[in-house]
Write a protein that holds these residues in place. Structure first.
Motif, mmCIF file in Angstrom:
data_model
loop_
_atom_site.group_PDB
_atom_site.id
_atom_site.type_symbol
_atom_site.label_atom_id
_atom_site.label_comp_id
_atom_site.label_asym_id
_atom_site.label_seq_id
_atom_site.Cartn_x
_atom_site.Cartn_y
_atom_site.Cartn_z
ATOM 1 N N LEU A 18 -4.658 -13.147 7.318
ATOM 2 C CA LEU A 18 -4.217 -11.909 6.642
ATOM 3 C C LEU A 18 -3.470 -10.969 7.812
ATOM 4 O O LEU A 18 -3.940 -10.597 8.629
ATOM 5 C CB LEU A 18 -5.298 -11.290 5.954
ATOM 6 C CG LEU A 18 -5.234 -9.875 5.358
ATOM 7 C CD1 LEU A 18 -4.512 -9.883 4.340
ATOM 8 C CD2 LEU A 18 -6.448 -9.218 5.234
ATOM 9 N N TYR A 19 -2.227 -10.722 7.193
ATOM 10 C CA TYR A 19 -1.431 -9.666 8.081
ATOM 11 C C TYR A 19 -1.131 -8.478 7.203
ATOM 12 O O TYR A 19 -1.085 -8.404 6.100
ATOM 13 C CB TYR A 19 -0.176 -10.538 8.302
ATOM 14 C CG TYR A 19 -0.210 -11.831 9.254
ATOM 15 C CD1 TYR A 19 0.200 -11.596 10.462
ATOM 16 C CD2 TYR A 19 -0.308 -13.087 8.515
ATOM 17 C CE1 TYR A 19 -0.014 -12.753 11.263
ATOM 18 C CE2 TYR A 19 -0.641 -14.045 9.680
ATOM 19 C CZ TYR A 19 -0.358 -14.227 10.931
ATOM 20 O OH TYR A 19 -0.348 -15.205 11.688
ATOM 21 N N ARG A 20 -0.652 -7.440 8.140
ATOM 22 C CA ARG A 20 -0.204 -6.348 7.493
ATOM 23 C C ARG A 20 1.205 -5.882 8.542
ATOM 24 O O ARG A 20 1.307 -5.974 9.527
ATOM 25 C CB ARG A 20 -1.238 -5.270 7.942
ATOM 26 C CG ARG A 20 -0.862 -3.669 7.361
ATOM 27 C CD ARG A 20 -1.963 -2.651 7.777
ATOM 28 N NE ARG A 20 -2.530 -2.708 9.286
ATOM 29 C CZ ARG A 20 -3.651 -2.352 9.666
ATOM 30 N NH1 ARG A 20 -4.572 -1.953 8.707
ATOM 31 N NH2 ARG A 20 -3.817 -2.393 10.666
ATOM 32 N N ASP A 29 0.765 -1.185 -0.090
ATOM 33 C CA ASP A 29 -0.056 -0.050 -0.096
ATOM 34 C C ASP A 29 0.974 1.168 -0.070
ATOM 35 O O ASP A 29 1.530 1.709 1.080
ATOM 36 C CB ASP A 29 -1.068 -0.043 1.361
ATOM 37 C CG ASP A 29 -1.754 1.197 1.406
ATOM 38 O OD1 ASP A 29 -1.528 2.159 0.803
ATOM 39 O OD2 ASP A 29 -2.556 1.186 2.290
ATOM 40 N N LEU A 80 -7.762 -3.657 -0.384
ATOM 41 C CA LEU A 80 -7.085 -4.848 -0.617
ATOM 42 C C LEU A 80 -8.065 -5.641 -1.304
ATOM 43 O O LEU A 80 -9.279 -5.577 -1.268
ATOM 44 C CB LEU A 80 -6.690 -5.379 0.715
ATOM 45 C CG LEU A 80 -5.919 -6.539 0.594
ATOM 46 C CD1 LEU A 80 -4.588 -6.441 -0.067
ATOM 47 C CD2 LEU A 80 -5.626 -7.191 2.109
ATOM 48 N N LEU A 90 -4.852 -8.784 10.780
ATOM 49 C CA LEU A 90 -6.128 -8.175 10.296
ATOM 50 C C LEU A 90 -7.142 -9.345 10.655
ATOM 51 O O LEU A 90 -8.360 -9.096 10.824
ATOM 52 C CB LEU A 90 -6.005 -7.571 9.118
ATOM 53 C CG LEU A 90 -4.904 -6.570 8.849
ATOM 54 C CD1 LEU A 90 -5.036 -6.076 7.485
ATOM 55 C CD2 LEU A 90 -5.408 -5.532 9.644
ATOM 56 N N TYR A 143 1.115 -6.048 2.731
ATOM 57 C CA TYR A 143 0.013 -7.256 3.139
ATOM 58 C C TYR A 143 0.315 -8.390 2.807
ATOM 59 O O TYR A 143 0.933 -8.679 1.630
ATOM 60 C CB TYR A 143 -1.491 -6.755 2.697
ATOM 61 C CG TYR A 143 -1.881 -5.542 3.147
ATOM 62 C CD1 TYR A 143 -2.768 -5.646 4.403
ATOM 63 C CD2 TYR A 143 -1.617 -4.165 2.658
ATOM 64 C CE1 TYR A 143 -3.280 -4.446 4.742
ATOM 65 C CE2 TYR A 143 -1.880 -3.210 3.315
ATOM 66 C CZ TYR A 143 -2.959 -3.031 4.131
ATOM 67 O OH TYR A 143 -3.446 -1.976 4.662
ATOM 68 N N LYS A 191 2.470 0.167 3.685
ATOM 69 C CA LYS A 191 2.488 -1.076 4.486
ATOM 70 C C LYS A 191 2.307 -2.236 3.248
ATOM 71 O O LYS A 191 1.979 -1.895 2.385
ATOM 72 C CB LYS A 191 0.759 -0.949 5.099
ATOM 73 C CG LYS A 191 0.999 0.245 6.433
ATOM 74 C CD LYS A 191 -0.176 0.073 7.190
ATOM 75 C CE LYS A 191 -0.254 1.229 8.251
ATOM 76 N NZ LYS A 191 -1.432 1.576 8.842
#
Length: 135
Positions: A97-99, A70, A135, A110, A77, A75
């Motif tokens: 799902l990770y950020r 992003d 996303l 997330l 993802y 960030k």
């Protein structure tokens, strides 16, 4: 040899022409990895950000996952992984799902399982993109 890793190209600072490649996880021929690296394209310098992101609240070792960037919020993802049919457990079938916040160096979960949260079931070898902060 690292295979089935995820990498994203990031142009961090247009005025300074800073170009960085981020590389996460993959398969080394015997096991999945959970390491996070950055590569400064201009200086040709590698930096290992983490040898095991799962120890820092990030993804467990995985391969065949995808990562996207992003550019507005700086960030990363990470979504999906491959679960071997003979070695999988119920935990392996979850689709987290990770950020990762590049500025702060902090991981956030997330979703611990996108399917349980009304999203897709476990994915691997898929595509993920950020478009206008979605996303």
């Amino acid at each position: 040899m690292v295979r089935n890793h995820a990498a994203v190209y990031v142009w961090v600072d247009r005025s300074a022409h800073t170009e960085v490649l981020y590389l996460f996880g993959g398969w080394d021929g015997s096991k999945s990895l959970a390491d996070l690296w950055s590569y400064d394209i201009n200086s040709a310098h590698w930096h290992q950000i983490s040898s095991d992101t799962s120890e820092e609240g990030g993804p467990s070792p995985c391969s065949c996952h995808k990562m996207c960037f992003d550019s507005v919020n700086k960030k990363l993802y990470v979504l999906g992984h491959y679960a071997d049919g003979e070695q999988q457990s119920n935990a392996d079938l979850a689709s987290p799902l990770y950020r990762y916040c590049i500025r702060k160096g902090v991981w956030s979960v997330l979703s611990s399982d996108t399917n349980a949260d009304g999203g897709p079931q476990l994915l691997y070898d898929h595509q993920v993109h950020v478009i206008s902060c979605l996303l």
